[in-house]
Design an enzyme around this catalytic site. Structure first.
Site, mmCIF file in Angstrom:
data_model
loop_
_atom_site.group_PDB
_atom_site.id
_atom_site.type_symbol
_atom_site.label_atom_id
_atom_site.label_comp_id
_atom_site.label_asym_id
_atom_site.label_seq_id
_atom_site.Cartn_x
_atom_site.Cartn_y
_atom_site.Cartn_z
ATOM 1 C CG ASP A 40 130.049 103.319 7.852
ATOM 2 O OD1 ASP A 40 129.237 103.051 6.981
ATOM 3 O OD2 ASP A 40 129.932 103.729 9.092
ATOM 4 C CG HIS A 98 111.932 94.067 12.850
ATOM 5 N ND1 HIS A 98 112.769 94.750 13.485
ATOM 6 C CD2 HIS A 98 111.044 95.118 12.221
ATOM 7 C CE1 HIS A 98 112.426 96.048 13.420
ATOM 8 N NE2 HIS A 98 111.487 96.061 12.664
ATOM 9 C CB CYS A 146 134.024 100.409 17.990
ATOM 10 S SG CYS A 146 133.984 101.642 16.700
HETATM 11 C C1 PEP Z 1 131.412 101.224 11.594
HETATM 12 O O1 PEP Z 1 130.937 101.791 10.982
HETATM 13 O O2 PEP Z 1 132.050 100.092 11.912
HETATM 14 C C2 PEP Z 1 130.824 101.530 13.297
HETATM 15 C C3 PEP Z 1 131.259 101.066 14.034
HETATM 16 O O3 PEP Z 1 129.951 102.637 13.070
HETATM 17 P P1 PEP Z 1 128.219 102.250 12.687
HETATM 18 O O4 PEP Z 1 128.199 100.880 12.401
HETATM 19 O O5 PEP Z 1 127.203 102.666 13.791
HETATM 20 O O6 PEP Z 1 128.256 103.037 11.395
HETATM 21 MG MG MG Z 2 130.158 103.877 11.124
#
Ligand code: PEP
Ligand code: MG
Length: 847
Positions: free
Chosen positions: A721, A459, A768
């Site tokens: 990830d 937080h 992303c």
């Molecule tokens: C990622 O793993 O890069 C991703 C965009 O998904 P999240 O961060 O929501 O797991």
């Molecule tokens: Mg992810």
């Protein structure tokens, strides 16, 4: 050794049985010492629950262990934090090594004195040797001293107590114990638990005495005290690693907050400025930098009476405290700086109504406890449970619980928070800053935060980012010894806190900040321009969002669409699934905010791993990141996915709709999900399907991108990830944070391969993960051929500006170059040099 016979343990005193989970001390409630029972005593003599030898009795008389002929070991601990009474109120009637019979009185205690002078009189009887047991009485209610309580199931003991291997043992350096009461039950349990994690045979030595480091009782029998010098020795496999870890654990207090004697001695011997250690390192929680003075923020320790007045009076106290807390939280929500902060206080309000917490508190009040004691026990034991589940989000939830717990407790005790007077230019330093603490501060005077606990998802990180203040988490505990007023330079981007920096460093920082500010203003003013490289290559810059509000902000900040809608975040604070209409109206509102010319990529529920969702209950998993996450979970519960597909499909036509599947590993997962989507679209009478893509965030999918590509419309690379799975480093691990870097060449090679495979089949690729929000990564990702960058909303203008600064031809060259490097640091350094060599900052600001 022989198999022990069935053995009964008798109640060591009379009193009321209480679930171990509700003991307001994590070392007991987490069962790290062992499972057993808690009794709130009504008698004042502790008797032997079994026959055996007194294997340890603490000099202070508050704890005793008995071991029987078969090695069953039972520890009894009278009261909580009673070690601090230094023997007052306890009379030991037996000696170590003495044989005792069942029911024999071991210790007498002055119940009134202990209740008044220690945290609690709750008494524990724990089976340290680990035998499972069944209850011979109901597990709650009254028991009488001597009454048969538990039946222990025999276990086969396979190994003998290890014999020290003197010859080849390795020894740690001597460590001076900083724990105020030496290694009493709590730190000893933490130490023994850590030692059990190694296969080496390990001993703890104090002068001529040695104890098996894996035995809590043996460690307690050493009767260590503050200032004692101890040493660890280990022999056999993992000996070196065990020594390193355990010596460090002893130095840092084995779970107790201590300032190690070594650090203390150093701090006292020389003022901070004279020490060679002038930089403390942690991880960046919110970027930026600041120069200011240390203000230490410590949480007040509250004294709570264990026993209350009548049940009705205490229930009234509790409900008044809860009601006042709710009003205060409502006010904080209304005055919050932005939705992130408001959401935190909303979640706190919901905790005030949590039926589980309230029930636990009421049970204790009914047993005669005070409202404050009952509320604190209920919140602390739940927080401990959350922390023990090894899930980053639940750890955050535990911090919320402690924060709310403290807020209500103060109201019950009639303690009003004083608004803290802050000096100008304050850098706040704390073990852990709670949302309530930060909300009560005059943030106009705060320049930044630095904490020992927390991580990039904590937080304090969220609040710091929302207020645009730099913050570092995960600093060494030494930071808590800095004197108020000490001048420090907080460089969050580097994760560094510089102590008493020189004038030159301060000046450099000021110039850097001024340039940064000018640059941000410039980027914002040009945010609506397209993201085209100098040689005319267009890259789509879109937003990562989790709400309608963020969709609207994304458009205002120049976002060309949404590259990732994290749908699991839309309904976080629920304990039931949202209805179809509710889901459909949320997706439609977001789609409308974007309009038919912009992409909307909706990711289907990515639950599991670090993202639990209350209305999708899951079994706890030993390793949730490698378990039922994302598409795996949805395919196990196809109705959940079908419902979501139908709701998403209702927004078709309002924006350029894309559906994206998370955590895809196997082709069969994609095919099955596509089949469900087609069936739902058919049922709705849709003739045209939305685009269907997958996240590339599991190395298997990246390596097989050539097989996935013909069957998808697009890929979006989840570098968060993908990095954790490629490097085998937990994405939330505070100690690995600086190494779990998406710029590692191994991750870059997977991105390169994915793009190549996608383009060979005419499909586009986005990124992303958080890497797409780093301006340093822009030339690299463009050079690798990425078509879309989906960034966090506030960073869209900066990413677009970074695209406009570069030539695609140069980007390709630098990308090829870094693919051959060895480490993430080398890649970052090469990109920094490239940026300095090719981008003329002054020209950028003029344009
Ligand atoms: C990622 O793993 O890069 C991703 C965009 O998904 P999240 O961060 O929501 O797991
Ligand atoms: Mg992810």
């Amino acid at each position: 050794m022989a198999t022990p016979q069935q053995l009964q343990l008798h109640a060591p005193l009379s009193g009321v049985l209480m679930p171990l989970d509700l003991v307001p001390d994590p070392v007991f409630s987490s069962r790290v010492i062992g499972d057993g029972v808690c009794i709130d005593p009504t008698s004042n003599a502790l008797c032997a629950p079994l026959a055996g030898v007194v294997s340890n009795v603490q000099a202070s008389g508050h704890a005793i262990s008995i071991t029987d002929d078969n090695g069953v070991q039972v520890l009894m601990h009278i009261g909580l934090d009673t070690v601090n009474l230094a023997g007052k109120g306890f009379t030991r009637l037996v000696e170590e090594g003495q044989q005792v019979d069942v029911g024999q009185t071991l210790i007498e205690f002055d119940a009134d004195f202990v209740a008044l002078n220690a945290r609690s009189l709750l008494t524990l009887m724990l089976v340290v040797s680990g035998e499972p047991f069944t209850w011979l009485t109901p597990s709650s209610g009254l028991v009488d001293s001597g009454q048969p309580l538990l039946s222990l199931n025999p276990v086969e003991r396979t190994s003998q107590t290890p014999v020290p291997e003197e010859g080849d043992a390795v020894f740690s350096k001597p460590v001076t114990l900083a724990n105020p009461n030496g290694l009493h039950a709590r730190p000893a349990a933490v130490f023994a638990q850590a030692a059990k994690g190694f296969s080496a045979s390990i001993y703890l030595h104090k002068k001529q005495e040695s104890a098996n480091a894996k035995s809590l009782v043996a460690i307690m029998a050493l009767q260590t005290a503050h200032g004692d010098v101890v040493q660890v020795s280990a022999a056999g496999p993992e000996a070196e690693a065990a020594i390193a870890v355990l010596a460090d654990l002893l130095l840092t207090g084995c779970g107790e907050t201590v300032v190690s004697a070594q650090v203390q001695a150093e701090v006292q011997a020389k003022p901070m400025e004279a020490q060679s250690l002038t930089v403390l390192r942690g991880v960046c929680a919110s970027s930026g930098s600041a120069f200011g003075q240390v203000v230490q923020i410590a949480e007040q320790k509250l004294e709570v009476n264990e026993f209350g007045a009548t049940q009705q009076v205490e229930r009234d106290h509790l409900s008044r405290g809860l009601a006042e807390a709710s009003v205060a939280l409502q006010q904080l929500r209304e005055n919050a700086k932005g939705s992130a902060q408001a959401d935190i206080f909303k979640a706190h309000q919901e905790l005030l109504e949590d039926p589980g917490l309230l029930e636990a508190a009421h049970v204790l009040i009914d047993e005669g406890k005070s409202a404050g004691f009952a509320w604190r026990a209920a919140t602390e034991s739940t927080a401990t449970l959350f922390k023990s589940l090894g899930n980053a989000l639940l750890v955050e939830r535990a911090a919320d619980l402690s924060d709310v717990g403290q807020r209500v407790l103060k109201l019950i005790l009639g303690i009003r928070d004083q608004v803290m007077e802050l000096p100008e230019g304050a850098i706040l330093i704390a073990e852990q800053l709670t949302p309530s603490q930060t909300a009560g501060l005059d943030t106009r005077k705060v320049l930044g935060f630095a904490t020992v606990g927390g991580g990039a998802t904590s937080h304090v990180a969220i609040l710091a980012r929302a207020s645009g203040l730099p913050a570092i988490c995960g600093l060494p505990a030494q930071v808590l010894t800095l004197a108020n007023g000490t001048q420090v330079l907080l460089d969050a981007d580097k994760g560094e806190l510089q102590l008493d920096p020189d004038l030159e460093a301060i000046e450099q920082l000021r110039t850097r900040r001024q340039l940064q500010r000018q640059r941000q203003q410039h980027e914002l003013a040009h945010a609506s321009l397209a993201a085209c490289t100098r040689d005319g290559h267009h890259v789509e810059v879109t937003a990562n969002i989790a709400s309608l509000a963020e969709a609207e902000q994304a458009v205002a900040q120049g976002g060309e669409g949404v590259g990732l809608l994290r749908s699991e975040f839309l309904y976080l604070d629920r304990n039931h699934a949202p209805s179809h209409d509710e889901q459909a109206s949320t997706y439609s509102a977001i789609a409308k905010a974007l309009g038919p010319a912009r992409n909307l990529v909706v990711r289907t529920l990515d639950v599991g791993g670090d993202k639990p969702l209350a209305y999708v209950p899951m079994d706890s998993e030993t390793n949730p990141f490698l378990g039922l996450r994302g598409i795996r979970l949805c395919l196990e519960r196809p109705q959940l996915l079908r419902d979501q597909f139908r709701a998403i499909l209702s927004s078709a036509g309002l924006a350029r709709l894309h559906i994206m599947l998370p955590m895809v590993t196997q082709l069969s997962e994609l095919r099955l999900a596509r089949q469900l989507l087609e069936e739902e679209a058919l049922a709705l009478g849709l003739t045209e399907l939305p685009k269907l893509g997958i996240m590339i965030e599991v190395p298997a999918a990246a390596l097989m991108a050539d097989l996935f590509a013909p069957e998808v419309d697009f890929f979006s690379i989840g570098t968060n990830d993908l990095t954790q799975y490629t490097l085998a480093m937990d994405r939330d691990h505070p100690r690995l944070a600086s190494q779990a870097d998406s710029f590692h060449p191994s991750v870059l090679r997977l991105i390169a391969g994915t793009v190549k495979a996608a383009h060979a089949h005419g499909k586009w690729v986005g990124v992303c993960g958080a890497m797409a929000s780093e301006t340093l990564a822009v030339p690299l990702l463009l050079g690798l051929g990425v078509d879309e960058l989906s960034a966090s909303v506030p960073l869209i203008p900066a990413i677009k500006a970074a695209v406009r600064e570069v030539d695609l031809t140069d980007c390709r060259a630098i990308a090829q170059q870094v693919l051959g490097l060895e480490s993430a640091e080398q890649v970052r350094e090469a990109l920094r040099l490239y940026h300095e060599a090719t981008v003329d900052t002054s020209r950028v600001l003029e344009n």
